[in-house]
Motif scaffolding. Structure first.
Motif, PDB file in Angstrom:
ATOM      1  N   VAL A 131       0.845  -1.198   0.000  1.00 12.63           N
ATOM      2  CA  VAL A 131       0.000   0.000   0.000  1.00 12.63           C
ATOM      3  C   VAL A 131       0.880   1.247   0.000  1.00 12.63           C
ATOM      4  O   VAL A 131       0.621   2.214  -0.721  1.00 12.63           O
ATOM      5  N   GLY A 132       1.957   1.229   0.807  1.00 13.93           N
ATOM      6  CA  GLY A 132       2.877   2.358   0.824  1.00 13.93           C
ATOM      7  C   GLY A 132       3.554   2.560  -0.520  1.00 13.93           C
ATOM      8  O   GLY A 132       3.880   3.684  -0.907  1.00 13.93           O
ATOM      9  N   SER A 199       9.061   2.197  -3.657  1.00 12.56           N
ATOM     10  CA  SER A 199       8.093   3.257  -3.882  1.00 12.56           C
ATOM     11  C   SER A 199       8.808   4.542  -4.271  1.00 12.56           C
ATOM     12  O   SER A 199       9.767   4.941  -3.630  1.00 12.56           O
ATOM     13  N   PRO A 200       8.329   5.235  -5.307  1.00 11.18           N
ATOM     14  CA  PRO A 200       8.934   6.510  -5.666  1.00 11.18           C
ATOM     15  C   PRO A 200       8.568   7.609  -4.679  1.00 11.18           C
ATOM     16  O   PRO A 200       9.124   8.692  -4.723  1.00 11.18           O
ATOM     17  N   TYR A 201       7.640   7.297  -3.764  1.00 13.33           N
ATOM     18  CA  TYR A 201       7.156   8.333  -2.853  1.00 13.33           C
ATOM     19  C   TYR A 201       7.911   8.374  -1.535  1.00 13.33           C
ATOM     20  O   TYR A 201       7.815   9.330  -0.794  1.00 13.33           O
ATOM     21  N   ALA A 333      -1.397   4.230   8.954  1.00  8.41           N
ATOM     22  CA  ALA A 333      -0.686   5.245   8.175  1.00  8.41           C
ATOM     23  C   ALA A 333       0.556   5.744   8.911  1.00  8.41           C
ATOM     24  O   ALA A 333       1.593   6.005   8.290  1.00  8.41           O
ATOM     25  N   PHE A 334       0.460   5.903  10.225  1.00 11.68           N
ATOM     26  CA  PHE A 334       1.619   6.360  11.002  1.00 11.68           C
ATOM     27  C   PHE A 334       2.760   5.361  10.891  1.00 11.68           C
ATOM     28  O   PHE A 334       3.929   5.735  10.701  1.00 11.68           O
ATOM     29  N   ALA A 335       2.434   4.067  10.999  1.00 11.17           N
ATOM     30  CA  ALA A 335       3.469   3.028  10.989  1.00 11.17           C
ATOM     31  C   ALA A 335       4.240   3.013   9.670  1.00 11.17           C
ATOM     32  O   ALA A 335       5.475   3.000   9.664  1.00 11.17           O
ATOM     33  N   ILE A 336       3.531   3.032   8.534  1.00  8.83           N
ATOM     34  CA  ILE A 336       4.218   2.994   7.244  1.00  8.83           C
ATOM     35  C   ILE A 336       4.927   4.316   6.970  1.00  8.83           C
ATOM     36  O   ILE A 336       5.998   4.355   6.356  1.00  8.83           O
ATOM     37  N   GLU A 344      10.637  -0.515   5.632  1.00  4.22           N
ATOM     38  CA  GLU A 344       9.178  -0.526   5.737  1.00  4.22           C
ATOM     39  C   GLU A 344       8.647  -1.869   6.240  1.00  4.22           C
ATOM     40  O   GLU A 344       7.717  -1.920   7.053  1.00  4.22           O
ATOM     41  N   GLY A 345       9.222  -2.968   5.730  1.00  2.66           N
ATOM     42  CA  GLY A 345       8.759  -4.297   6.122  1.00  2.66           C
ATOM     43  C   GLY A 345       8.954  -4.574   7.590  1.00  2.66           C
ATOM     44  O   GLY A 345       8.071  -5.119   8.256  1.00  2.66           O
ATOM     45  N   ARG A 346      10.125  -4.210   8.122  1.00  2.00           N
ATOM     46  CA  ARG A 346      10.407  -4.440   9.553  1.00  2.00           C
ATOM     47  C   ARG A 346       9.421  -3.671  10.428  1.00  2.00           C
ATOM     48  O   ARG A 346       8.934  -4.187  11.440  1.00  2.00           O
ATOM     49  N   TYR A 347       9.137  -2.439  10.049  1.00  2.00           N
ATOM     50  CA  TYR A 347       8.210  -1.615  10.833  1.00  2.00           C
ATOM     51  C   TYR A 347       6.801  -2.200  10.796  1.00  2.00           C
ATOM     52  O   TYR A 347       6.130  -2.301  11.829  1.00  2.00           O
ATOM     53  N   MET A 348       6.351  -2.601   9.600  1.00  2.00           N
ATOM     54  CA  MET A 348       5.003  -3.141   9.495  1.00  2.00           C
ATOM     55  C   MET A 348       4.904  -4.520  10.139  1.00  2.00           C
ATOM     56  O   MET A 348       3.830  -4.919  10.593  1.00  2.00           O
ATOM     57  N   ALA A 349       6.034  -5.245  10.197  1.00  3.96           N
ATOM     58  CA  ALA A 349       6.035  -6.537  10.897  1.00  3.96           C
ATOM     59  C   ALA A 349       5.730  -6.325  12.375  1.00  3.96           C
ATOM     60  O   ALA A 349       4.871  -7.001  12.952  1.00  3.96           O
ATOM     61  N   LEU A 350       6.440  -5.394  13.007  1.00  7.38           N
ATOM     62  CA  LEU A 350       6.207  -5.131  14.426  1.00  7.38           C
ATOM     63  C   LEU A 350       4.810  -4.580  14.666  1.00  7.38           C
ATOM     64  O   LEU A 350       4.167  -4.891  15.672  1.00  7.38           O
TER      65      LEU A 350
END
Length: 407
Positions: A131-132, A199-201, A333-336, A344-350
């Motif tokens: 999504v991010g 992501s380009p963003y 949204a805050f997490a990503i 990004e993956g490590r953050y969304m995993a936790l």
């Protein structure tokens, strides 16, 4: 007037990329297909004749697999890319669901449930990272909300269809349908969405990136995770202890309790996206909204202490649902947004693990408190936990303002 309101509601869904819409459809198919889960305890007890204690241990294995899968999914999403992890997770778990129906021993099911949830829940953090990648910073929160709507709609449809399948061909049919929907969903995704590794963003031109290089050293994020865990833990009472309370305290039937659950889903479907759009237009800080959601959830459980009045159930449900709509979309949204590039993956995993842990502990702690001290004590405990979550969010908000770059 109705036409104007409908137009405004539809406008909230504009601006998403094609990939986000496909991801939402895939999520809807997948979540609607997870119809084994609502009936799993019933299947283990009534069809396989396990004791409640054995069912409990199998469900613990389920939760532990979910925790490990979330961690692995996030870590591997950073290493090999979210796209490959999503395809591997859903396709493989689909095949594993076909085989799970043939396992009938206690230890076999403990290991089987652990293995299948390890693979299946690798999907969640990878999906959040996707999504991010496919949403712009301006639409990211609404895109997360769209995925949440797909999840809720899928979970609403799944049990109803699952019940019909059980009546028609028995519990075994659930495993075939669940596996088939996993495979169907990911094949659609694979055909219609091309891989995007980065992501380009998410780059240094945008303020969403922070200075830390490891999630282990990101103190604000750990404070945030505690808030997520606490709010999720009290919210999950809606599906664990509250249905029992409805019957024990007020004599409500399963159908009447089901109407409460439906009310929660309907409110989310019609109100969450417009609420998110309003907060985004006004540029309200995400942590402020999460704080407000924590307070509303806490008050929802304090209201339940008015156990002599059935109206307390309705007021509590309304407060809990609005609190959910405030807290959960903006925590996604805050997490990503907090994650530095490449993490990004490590953050969304936790992030997903905090919900898995809350799912495991919510029922156990709630049931223990009720068994020893009664329902009122549990509502008081959950209300106080909500206030602690709100204080943590307030501390987080102040902490962020002292950072060189704010999320």
């Amino acid at each position: 007037m109705i036409k104007t309101a409908s137009k405004r509601y539809i406008n909230n869904f504009k601006g998403f990329s094609r990939e986000i819409w496909i991801l939402a459809i895939v999520t809807l198919i997948n979540r609607a297909g997870t119809m084994v889960l609502p009936f799993l305890s019933k299947y283990l007890k009534e069809d396989l004749h396990f004791s409640l204690g054995e069912v409990g241990w199998i469900m613990v294995s389920f939760g532990c697999g979910s925790m490990l899968g979330s961690w692995l999914g996030g870590k591997l999403a950073d290493k090999v890319g979210f796209y490959k992890i999503m395809i591997f997770s859903l396709f493989t778990s689909g095949l594993m669901f076909f085989g799970l129906q043939y396992i009938t021993s206690f230890w076999g099911l403990c290991f089987g449930m652990f293995a299948i949830m390890t693979v299946a829940d690798m999907f969640r953090p990878a999906m959040f990272v996707s999504v991010g990648a496919y949403a712009t910073p301006e639409t990211r929160t609404r895109a997360m909300t769209l995925i949440r709507l797909a999840v809720n709609l899928g979970f609403g449809l799944g049990p109803a269809v699952g019940g019909l399948i059980i009546m028609a061909i028995g519990y075994k049919g659930l495993f075939w349908v669940d596996g088939a929907t996993c495979i169907t969903a990911i094949v659609i995704f694979w055909i219609m969405v091309k891989e995007k590794t980065k992501s380009p963003y998410i780059d240094k031109k945008h303020p969403d990136e922070i200075l830390t290089h490891s999630v282990l050293h990101d103190k604000p994020f750990w404070i945030f995770l505690f808030t997520c865990f606490a709010t999720a833990m009290i919210f999950f009472q809606l599906f664990t202890t509250l249905p029992l309370y409805h019957h024990d305290q007020f004599g409500l039937t399963e159908f009447q309790t089901g109407l409460f659950m439906t009310t929660n889903g309907v409110m989310i479907f019609f109100l969450e996206m417009p609420l998110v759009s309003v907060f985004e237009r006004k540029n309200v800080h995400k942590v402020k909204i999460i704080l407000a959601g924590s307070i509303l959830m806490a008050v929802a459980f304090f209201v339940l202490m008015l156990d002599f009045w059935i109206g307390s159930l309705i007021i509590s449900l309304l407060l809990l649902t609005v609190g959910e709509m405030f807290a959960f979309p903006f925590s996604n949204a805050f997490a990503i947004g907090r994650a530095p590039k490449g993490h990004e993956g490590r953050y969304m995993a936790l992030y997903t693990m905090s919900f898995s842990l809350a799912h495991i502990t919510s029922s156990k702690i709630g049931m223990e408190i009720i068994d020893r001290f009664g329902y009122r004590a549990n509502w008081l405990f959950m209300g106080i936990l909500g206030i602690i979550a709100a204080l943590a969010a307030l501390y987080l908000y102040n902490f962020l303002h002292r950072e060189p770059k704010k999320t």
